[in-house]
Design a protein around this motif. Structure first.
Motif, PDB file in Angstrom:
ATOM      1  N   LYS A   5     -16.509 -25.951  34.210  1.00  0.00           N
ATOM      2  CA  LYS A   5     -15.138 -26.197  33.744  1.00  0.00           C
ATOM      3  C   LYS A   5     -14.864 -27.677  33.497  1.00  0.00           C
ATOM      4  O   LYS A   5     -13.895 -28.029  32.820  1.00  0.00           O
ATOM      5  CB  LYS A   5     -14.125 -25.625  34.729  1.00  0.00           C
ATOM      6  N   ILE A   8     -14.598 -28.613  29.729  1.00  0.00           N
ATOM      7  CA  ILE A   8     -13.541 -28.130  28.839  1.00  0.00           C
ATOM      8  C   ILE A   8     -13.049 -29.278  27.972  1.00  0.00           C
ATOM      9  O   ILE A   8     -12.676 -30.338  28.475  1.00  0.00           O
ATOM     10  CB  ILE A   8     -12.370 -27.528  29.642  1.00  0.00           C
ATOM     11  N   GLU A  76     -11.328 -18.721  31.522  1.00  0.00           N
ATOM     12  CA  GLU A  76     -11.399 -19.968  32.279  1.00  0.00           C
ATOM     13  C   GLU A  76     -12.393 -19.886  33.434  1.00  0.00           C
ATOM     14  O   GLU A  76     -13.085 -20.861  33.748  1.00  0.00           O
ATOM     15  CB  GLU A  76      -9.999 -20.305  32.806  1.00  0.00           C
ATOM     16  N   ILE A  97     -11.313 -21.334  25.083  1.00  0.00           N
ATOM     17  CA  ILE A  97     -11.139 -20.933  26.484  1.00  0.00           C
ATOM     18  C   ILE A  97      -9.690 -20.525  26.698  1.00  0.00           C
ATOM     19  O   ILE A  97      -8.768 -21.275  26.364  1.00  0.00           O
ATOM     20  CB  ILE A  97     -11.485 -22.099  27.433  1.00  0.00           C
ATOM     21  N   ASP A  99      -6.683 -18.615  29.420  1.00  0.00           N
ATOM     22  CA  ASP A  99      -6.373 -18.172  30.774  1.00  0.00           C
ATOM     23  C   ASP A  99      -6.053 -16.680  30.742  1.00  0.00           C
ATOM     24  O   ASP A  99      -6.209 -16.012  29.707  1.00  0.00           O
ATOM     25  CB  ASP A  99      -5.235 -18.996  31.375  1.00  0.00           C
ATOM     26  N   LEU A 105      -6.553 -23.078  26.450  1.00  0.00           N
ATOM     27  CA  LEU A 105      -6.779 -24.191  27.367  1.00  0.00           C
ATOM     28  C   LEU A 105      -7.642 -25.297  26.775  1.00  0.00           C
ATOM     29  O   LEU A 105      -7.608 -26.435  27.241  1.00  0.00           O
ATOM     30  CB  LEU A 105      -7.463 -23.680  28.645  1.00  0.00           C
TER      31      LEU A 105
END
Length: 219
Positions: A5, A8, A76, A97, A99, A105
Motif C-alpha cells: 500500500k 499507492i 485497498e 484502487i 475502498d 483512492l
C-alpha cells in the motif's frame, strides 16, 4: 518494513467523466500508461484505454464513451500476489484502487509492484529454487514443509506454478543448506524433481554411468 500500500499513487489526478477525450490523449502523451482511471462524483466508473482514446474524436466528452470503459480495479487491502495477477489478467500497467464503498483512492503502477516484488524474501534472499511435481490429490504443503525443515533448511517462499486435475507443480525457494538431501527426500516421497541441480547426486551418478557406457560402446 515496506508494504504494497506504500506504492499507492495519488499524485496524478484521475480524469472526470465530463472531461474531454483530448484531456485523455494529453495524459497518454505525458505518461506511458496503457489505461487511465475515470471518476464521477469521486466514484470510479472505469478506465479508458490508450488504444481507444487514440481512435476517439478529441472534442468528444468522455461521457460519450462510457460504454467502452474498462472496469478492472483492485481493493485497498488486496495482497501483492493478487494485485500482480490482476496486472497480468488485464494486460495493463496501471490498476485503480478502490475502498469498500468504491471510492477512488489512487492507482498502482506495474513498475512499482515489480520493485516491491524484488524486495520480498522470495526474490531478495539468497537461496535455491526447486520445482517439484506430484499427483494433485497426493501432495500437501505440510509435507513439503516437513521435508525441507527436517533437513535443517528454511523455506523462503513457495507457490503453485501449475496445476490441473492430475498433477500439480510447486516452486519452492529454500536456504542452500543440505540441498542434495532435500532433493533425495522429495524423491523418496514420490515427488518428481523438474528443476536441474548441480548438487543432485542421483542425476550426477546417472550421467557418470551414461558417459561410461558411451565410452565403452565406442571402443
Amino acid at each position: 518494513m515496506t508494504e504494497i500500500k506504500d506504492f499507492i499513487n495519488n499524485q496524478v489526478e484521475p480524469l472526470q467523466s465530463n472531461d474531454f477525450i483530448v484531456d485523455v490523449q494529453n495524459i497518454f502523451l505525458d505518461f506511458e500508461y496503457t489505461h487511465f482511471p475515470i471518476i464521477e462524483n469521486d466514484v470510479f466508473i472505469g478506465s479508458i484505454g490508450r488504444d481507444e482514446a487514440e481512435m476517439y474524436t478529441s472534442t468528444d466528452s468522455i461521457n460519450e464513451h462510457k460504454y467502452g470503459l474498462h472496469r478492472f480495479f483492485v481493493r485497498e487491502k488486496m495482497n501483492w500476489f493478487d494485485i500482480f495477477e490482476e496486472f497480468s489478467k488485464n494486460h495493463t500497467n496501471i490498476l485503480p484502487i478502490l475502498d469498500e464503498k468504491n471510492q477512488y483512492l489512487g492507482f498502482y503502477e506495474l513498475d512499482d509492484v515489480l520493485h516491491f516484488l524484488n524486495e520480498t524474501t522470495f526474490i531478495k534472499e539468497n537461496g535455491g529454487i526447486i520445482v517439484i511435481e506430484k499427483n494433485t490429490n497426493d501432495f500437501t504443503f505440510s509435507q513439503i514443509t516437513q521435508i525441507i525443515e527436517s533437513n535443517d533448511a528454511k523455506i523462503l517462499g513457495l507457490f503453485i506454478s501449475y496445476s490441473d486435475s492430475e498433477t500439480t507443480q510447486i516452486t519452492v525457494k529454500i536456504t542452500l543448506s543440505n540441498f542434495n538431501e532435500i532433493i533425495q527426500t522429495f524423491r523418496r516421497y514420490n515427488y518428481t524433481i523438474l528443476s536441474e541441480h548441480q548438487e543432485d547426486s542421483y542425476l550426477n551418478s546417472l550421467k557418470e554411468r551414461s558417459d561410461y557406457l558411451d565410452k565403452y560402446l565406442s571402443i
